[in-house]
Design an enzyme around this catalytic site. Sequence first.
Site, PDB file in Angstrom:
ATOM      1  CG  ASP A 284      24.053  10.443 -48.618  1.00 58.32           C
ATOM      2  OD1 ASP A 284      23.699  11.533 -49.071  1.00 58.32           O
ATOM      3  OD2 ASP A 284      23.270   9.491 -48.412  1.00 58.32           O
TER       4      ASP A 284
HETATM    5  C1  GLC Z   1      22.375   5.743 -49.800  1.00 59.90           C
HETATM    6  C2  GLC Z   1      21.414   6.890 -49.928  1.00 59.90           C
HETATM    7  C3  GLC Z   1      21.520   7.551 -51.262  1.00 59.90           C
HETATM    8  C4  GLC Z   1      22.957   7.888 -51.574  1.00 59.90           C
HETATM    9  C5  GLC Z   1      23.842   6.679 -51.434  1.00 59.90           C
HETATM   10  C6  GLC Z   1      25.314   6.988 -51.629  1.00 59.90           C
HETATM   11  O1  GLC Z   1      21.989   4.703 -50.641  1.00 59.90           O
HETATM   12  O2  GLC Z   1      20.077   6.457 -49.742  1.00 59.90           O
HETATM   13  O3  GLC Z   1      20.733   8.714 -51.281  1.00 59.90           O
HETATM   14  O4  GLC Z   1      23.001   8.421 -52.867  1.00 59.90           O
HETATM   15  O5  GLC Z   1      23.678   6.131 -50.148  1.00 59.90           O
HETATM   16  O6  GLC Z   1      25.841   7.749 -50.599  1.00 59.90           O
END
Ligand code: GLC
Length: 807
Positions: free
Chosen positions: A484
């Site tokens: 993210d």
């Molecule tokens: C969190 C989010 C997920 C994402 C991960 C890595 O777990 O819920 O959607 O892929 O972070 O950023």
Amino acid sequence: MSDPNIVARTDFGYFDVPAREYVITSPWTPAPWINYLGLEGDLCGMVSSTAGGPTWWRDPLQRRLTRYLQVGCAKDRPGRWLYLRDADSGEFWSPSFQPVTWRRPDSYECRHGLGYTQIASAYDGIATEMRFFIPLGETIEIQRVVVRNDSDRPRKLSAFTYREFVNCTAANDLANIQYSGHLAQVAIDEGDPRFLYVLTLSHTGKESPVFAVSETPAGFDTKCDVFLGDGSIENPAVVRAGQCTNSLAGDDTVVGVFQIDLELAPGEEKVLHIVLGISDDRAQTKATIAEWLGDDARVLAAQAALKAHAVALVDRCRFEIPDPEMSVAVNTWNAYQCWINFQFSRSMSGYAAGVGRSMGTRDSLQDLLGYMHMSPDGARQRLLELMAAVQQQDGSCQHQYSALQKEGMGETGYSDDALWSVYAAAAYVKETGDASVLDEEFAYTDAPDVVEDLFGHLLRAVQYSYNDRGQHGIPRLRFADWNDTIGNGKDDEVSESVLVGMMLAKAASDLAQMTGLVEQCDRKVTHNGSEIDACVFLEMVGSEAAAAVNDQAWDEAGWYARGFDREGRPFGTPDRAEGKIFLEPQPWAVMAGVADRERGLQTMESVYEHLFTPYGIALTFPACNPAPSGGFHIYPKGSKENGGIFCHPNPWAVVAECILGRGDRAFEFYCATLPPKASQADPTHYCAEPYVYGQLRYASEHIEFGKCAGTWLTGTAAWNYVASTQYILGIRPDWDGLAVDPCIPPAWEGFRAVRAFRGDTYEIDITNPDGVSKGVKSVTVDGEPIDGNVLPVIGDGGTHKVNVVMG
Ligand code: GLC
């Protein structure tokens, strides 16, 4: 000899294997150790080992019934509490330890089970057992309390219930108090004082929560400040005085306190039912609750039915294996966690406040991978419902959706979201053999008139990613991919994601195989203005995507770059001072089949060398110097996406090692984050529950190295379930049947599996006489040898004996 029924015992608890329970033996767990209530229906809750936690109806944001605060030092408050007071001595205590924590129980034990929690404790000769659960198909939450006089004298006791009600939506309850604080209204039923109505949740009052007790109360209080008086939640004036005041809240924090007086002879016990319920119609809620109050046989039968239902679901895939911690995970707790993720996505946990995020698109699609075998129908419905809610005509998806409104929410612009739908659909078809799901028709969210079958939706998902490639022929990173925090915004036309390039190759190949199953190979796809066959298109996408990452992103140091930055330069490469190597593309190169064996081995060696720690695999190394610029720089080094041991992609490395055939390495990676193992040596430092995965462990560059956070709602659960059951243990649904393809530590002499699959049950005995990691020498089904290692679909609804010899 240690007792095989007890696993991973620490100072805080142990697994009771036959009971399918985690037993917590100390109320002083390092963090609230939580469980969920309401596995199938509309009423849901979380309950900690000291009875903390909220209840909500359908949606923790819109329909929150009771409060819970995950933040602050005094965590795990409020809860479904009970105070007991001895009328003679004036002493009082809490049978769940909270909130009267200054009074230590003489004994204490909490059992978290599949959809229920039981807390037993004793103080000064009074034993109490409380059970919390939501009966299947009901919208009532039951707190069953047994109070027993174990002393040798008659006892007069008063029990005081406690609930703290939310006045509005959970968000308004926190953020708009000048509004929500004035909605509070309560009423005691005129004819039956066992019922309290909380008239604040909706504007109509019809759907208001009903709180009730099985005994005619000796009094009640609903005004928080009256209940606490000159005391506090640990020492409320009303409990101290031993008498409720019958206060009716008007514009106050509304609590649900009923006083129930008990007289118990020595050895005598009394059962109380404390029930919180809701429905669209208050009178109906009351009528339903009235049927349960006092009917203890029904209450106990409902709890047993709930457990039987849950056990049957997780038992659809079970194993006898030589590793006890892996066994409790694959046979109960990891499967259960997958179910909870299916149900709650990322909405409400000890780390998700239930006021913001609802169900994540990518998250929920990945959750399906670990849930598929438990309820393929439920998974199918979720897949279709989710895609109908979030996918747009160009193939992209909104990033979240509301399960309550069945609507997409939030932004598009995440480069990976849509591709997960292809894997989820493939997993469904492999589990069920039912390719008709691909014929299900529904519209795009931004084009209600454009109705297409699921197959067409998946094709557009692939097309979206293919069409959005950047200058290196790799899909643009956009706002973010799975990680993210690494994107530069939706409008960034330059950055590219190697991970998504690999995901695209895999999605194209999965969809091409499904195309064959539904004879859609010559279905037309528009490409560069002309129409080409879907199979030709998917073949082209797959090979171009694989070639691009291999030609552009392989670094001679021995691993794949993570992507290309805003200047078009590769990152996740050895020339960088920070973030020289990232985990995600290395296992994906193997999982997607884009790396040849030599590169696969090399890239996974790099993971081992640069990212692996005894506590799991870090996401990147070295972490970046923190900077207030957003992205992962915002986190301290070794935390979250800034080089933390992000647990979710760890099982990708397990899958990759299994594909490469290295059973010891796969097992080593797997064990490093497996909660019952990871928490055992130092559960206080590990902190989180030993029975469920967390999202994160802090990495070596962080002061809390090894500590775990973010338990329950995380993609870590589904991927570990897939990695352990389908790759290490190798019982893997495939297009034509159930593949048996273990990749185990060579020291294992064998194991057993029982797997429900497409209506039949396979009892599989696997022996490993040559001490190999991988390789199947022979397979018999019901005594008949078969070619290869994919068990045929027999389809007679029977149980079939399978013998597998590795070698
Ligand atoms: C969190 C989010 C997920 C994402 C991960 C890595 O777990 O819920 O959607 O892929 O972070 O950023």
